[in-house]
Design a protein around this motif. Structure first.
Motif, mmCIF file in Angstrom:
data_model
loop_
_atom_site.group_PDB
_atom_site.id
_atom_site.type_symbol
_atom_site.label_atom_id
_atom_site.label_comp_id
_atom_site.label_asym_id
_atom_site.label_seq_id
_atom_site.Cartn_x
_atom_site.Cartn_y
_atom_site.Cartn_z
ATOM 1 N N THR A 18 0.813 -1.227 0.000
ATOM 2 C CA THR A 18 0.000 0.000 0.000
ATOM 3 C C THR A 18 0.842 1.270 0.000
ATOM 4 O O THR A 18 0.355 2.338 -0.347
ATOM 5 C CB THR A 18 -0.911 0.048 1.241
ATOM 6 N N ASP A 26 3.109 9.364 14.151
ATOM 7 C CA ASP A 26 1.902 10.078 13.721
ATOM 8 C C ASP A 26 1.804 11.494 14.285
ATOM 9 O O ASP A 26 0.707 12.050 14.418
ATOM 10 C CB ASP A 26 0.630 9.296 14.106
ATOM 11 N N ASP A 58 1.815 2.546 2.712
ATOM 12 C CA ASP A 58 1.549 3.135 4.037
ATOM 13 C C ASP A 58 1.853 2.069 5.084
ATOM 14 O O ASP A 58 1.099 1.113 5.247
ATOM 15 C CB ASP A 58 0.095 3.587 4.128
ATOM 16 N N ARG A 107 7.940 4.810 -0.481
ATOM 17 C CA ARG A 107 6.537 4.947 -0.876
ATOM 18 C C ARG A 107 6.409 5.301 -2.340
ATOM 19 O O ARG A 107 5.513 4.790 -3.040
ATOM 20 C CB ARG A 107 5.839 6.007 -0.021
ATOM 21 N N ALA A 125 1.521 1.953 8.134
ATOM 22 C CA ALA A 125 0.499 1.761 9.162
ATOM 23 C C ALA A 125 -0.457 0.639 8.793
ATOM 24 O O ALA A 125 -1.061 0.012 9.676
ATOM 25 C CB ALA A 125 -0.271 3.060 9.377
ATOM 26 N N ASP A 126 -0.592 0.356 7.478
ATOM 27 C CA ASP A 126 -1.490 -0.701 7.004
ATOM 28 C C ASP A 126 -0.737 -1.971 6.626
ATOM 29 O O ASP A 126 -1.347 -2.901 6.084
ATOM 30 C CB ASP A 126 -2.277 -0.216 5.778
ATOM 31 N N GLU A 127 0.562 -2.007 6.895
ATOM 32 C CA GLU A 127 1.377 -3.120 6.382
ATOM 33 C C GLU A 127 2.142 -3.863 7.478
ATOM 34 O O GLU A 127 3.237 -4.352 7.255
ATOM 35 C CB GLU A 127 2.376 -2.584 5.353
ATOM 36 N N THR A 175 7.417 5.297 9.826
ATOM 37 C CA THR A 175 6.459 4.409 10.495
ATOM 38 C C THR A 175 6.896 2.957 10.416
ATOM 39 O O THR A 175 6.710 2.196 11.370
ATOM 40 C CB THR A 175 5.058 4.585 9.883
ATOM 41 N N ASN A 191 7.300 0.506 13.637
ATOM 42 C CA ASN A 191 6.660 -0.815 13.709
ATOM 43 C C ASN A 191 7.685 -1.926 13.907
ATOM 44 O O ASN A 191 7.439 -2.882 14.656
ATOM 45 C CB ASN A 191 5.847 -1.076 12.443
#
Length: 557
Positions: free
Chosen positions: A15, A249, A17, A372, A19-21, A57, A61
């Motif tokens: 994605t 964030d 992002d 990205r 945060a979604d991975e 991010t 993570n």
């Protein structure tokens, strides 16, 4: 080149992002050595600094995954809205009261409580009472540590609750201090009695400043200092474990802009205080443009940029690291559905070159070395190939995808920088249909007149540094134009739209891999400008050898 493989609707590079991975990053995280630096207690690095999409991010993570004793603090969970809704805080701000010391105290309170919670696994009221009993037994009555015991007695009953309570605790304590002080009787805004006079405003400001000074300098601060000392000398001393607090964030809309800037400055000041606690580390991720705002747009006495430079870890990527990322992403996507055999990213392309580069090398040259952007360009190519019912990505597919990708880069620049430069899209128009490289001297003063007229009428001009400079203007138009041109070049460089070559014998400089900002003294009429290839398609850049042209695009003899 390895044999091509067939694309289908399930193949993706992710994605873009992090945060979604979270799951994808477990198998496709590229370790550039940053995590070890951040994890190391011997390294001062604790501020992850980088542009949008550079991987901040993802690193946060990954740190959560590889550390045993860590907790993440989410800005959205801090009940900042409670501060924003406080009529007392609002009136203090309106009077010009400096609330930075209060917010610094608040952040230190948040960090201390979260570290103690993490250290002693304080999840119930009983666990807190046991810790309090230990403190009372260890430190005799009358000792300096009694201040710390008082801190635990005052705040400890809520240690087991979520982090959002910490902000409310400090805000409510300040509100109580104001209410107990006997407020000055002044007319309320909108009341029949009329507006607040300058004298009343001055009196109210002095009244509030006295309360703030008392609030942060007496018993409460003594208690906090004592608990910090116990953390240094007892709780975390000689520990065989490390404890981490992670904050991401901070660029999101978790507070109104002015309040957020003050809270972030206070956070950085608190960070330096809490760093004294051994075997602990607070790690935050911060965007480059937000850092610039904090230190340059809204300066604060004693808040100096160079005091924090040793703490910063500025992220950057090499071409090989991005190639590795592409391979990991595509391999993970195929492995999930088809095969355990290793798949390389170059296998989703047919066999071709473009501008004497392989497809992947070409795509990377169109990124500003950000993961990205690589992921988004790859996904755009894959999506275009599917629409055209192709089994793999051809040269024509890549060229068509580049137009879509490039158009989104301008919007991405706007999204990243519009708080600092609200009119940045208007700036970028100046680079349309220009050669890929040209000298600063070709920005002729008479050719920027139209731009300045447009900016003077722009709806956001008064909030934009270039807009304000044009409106305020100088009596000497030639001098004014030169200043505007120089400022535009500095902004284009800083935002990654252009690179610069300041001396013939020196290589090109790009903000994402060299100095993030360039000074006036480095720019003269001979300085060479290079438009970044990410913007070629949307700007209609002439990719032939650089021409001698002026800003209006007309060739010069």
């Amino acid at each position: 080149m390895a044999s091509s493989i067939v694309l289908d609707s399930s193949i993706s590079a992710g994605t873009g992002d992090a945060a979604d991975e979270f799951e994808l990053l477990k198998t496709s995280f590229v370790d550039n050595g940053y995590c070890e630096q951040l994890k190391s207690l011997n390294s001062p690095k604790c501020i992850i600094l980088g542009s949008t999409g550079v991987g901040k991010t993802a690193i946060i993570n990954q740190l959560i995954t590889i550390t045993d004793n860590s907790a993440q603090i989410h800005p959205d969970d801090l009940s900042i809205s409670y501060i924003n809704r406080s009529s007392i805080i609002k009136q203090m701000e309106d009077c010009g009261v400096n609330l930075a010391p209060v917010f610094r105290f608040m952040w230190q309170h948040v960090f201390i409580v979260e570290l103690i919670r993490l250290k002693f696994n304080l999840t119930t009221k009983n666990s807190i009472l046991r810790l309090l009993d230990r403190l009372k037994a260890r430190y005799l009555t009358g000792s300096s540590e009694q201040q710390a015991i008082q801190f635990m007695e005052k705040w400890g009953s809520n240690f087991w609750e979520s982090v959002n309570l910490r902000v409310r605790e400090i805000t409510e304590s300040l509100e109580a201090a104001v209410q107990n002080s006997g407020r000055i009787d002044i007319p309320q805004v909108g009341s029949i009695s009329g507006a607040v006079t300058d004298r009343q405003n001055t009196e109210l400001k002095e009244h509030y400043e006295s309360i703030v000074q008392t609030f942060i300098s007496e018993e409460l601060v003594k208690q906090q200092k004592s608990i910090i000392d116990i953390c240094i000398n007892d709780f975390f001393a000689n520990s065989n474990k490390a404890y981490y607090l992670l904050i991401d964030d901070l660029d999101k809309d978790w507070a109104p802009s002015d309040l957020k800037n003050l809270l972030l400055k206070s956070l950085l000041m608190a960070l330096k205080t809490i760093r004294r606690i051994p075997n602990t580390k607070i790690i935050i991720a911060l965007r480059e443009d937000i850092k610039h705002q904090l230190f340059h747009e809204t300066p604060m006495p004693g808040f100096q940029e160079d005091k924090f430079e040793s703490l910063e870890l500025r992220l950057s990527w090499s071409k090989n690291q991005l190639l590795n990322l592409a391979n990991l992403r595509i391999n993970a996507s195929y492995k999930e559905k088809y095969t355990n055999a290793e798949v390389k990213a170059n296998q989703i392309f047919s066999d071709f070159q473009i501008e004497k580069k392989s497809p992947l090398d070409y795509i990377i040259s169109r990124t500003r070395m950000r993961p990205r952007e690589l992921i988004l360009f790859l996904n755009t190519c894959i999506h275009k190939a599917r629409i055209d019912n192709q089994n793999n990505i051809t040269r024509n597919t890549l060229i068509a995808a580049e137009k879509q990708y490039s158009s989104k880069r301008v919007q991405a620049v706007h999204d990243e920088w519009n708080v600092v430069y609200p009119c940045i899209k208007a700036y970028i128009e100046l680079l349309k249909r220009k050669p890929m490289s040209f000298s600063v001297g070709r920005f002729q003063q008479n050719n920027i007149t139209d731009f300045m007229n447009i900016m003077a009428q722009h709806s956001k001009a008064h909030h934009d540094p270039i807009g304000r400079a044009i409106i305020q203007g100088e009596s000497d138009l030639a001098v004014s134009n030169r200043k505007i041109i120089r400022e535009l070049i500095k902004i284009f460089y800083r935002t990654g739209i252009i690179g610069l070559k300041t001396e013939p014998e020196l290589p090109e400089m790009w903000a994402y891999q060299d100095e993030p900002m360039v000074e006036d003294v480095s720019i003269d009429s001979k300085t060479k400008i290079y438009v970044h290839p990410a913007f070629f398609a949307i700007l209609g850049t002439d990719k032939r050898l650089s021409q001698k042209i002026s800003l209006d695009g007309n060739p010069k003899n």
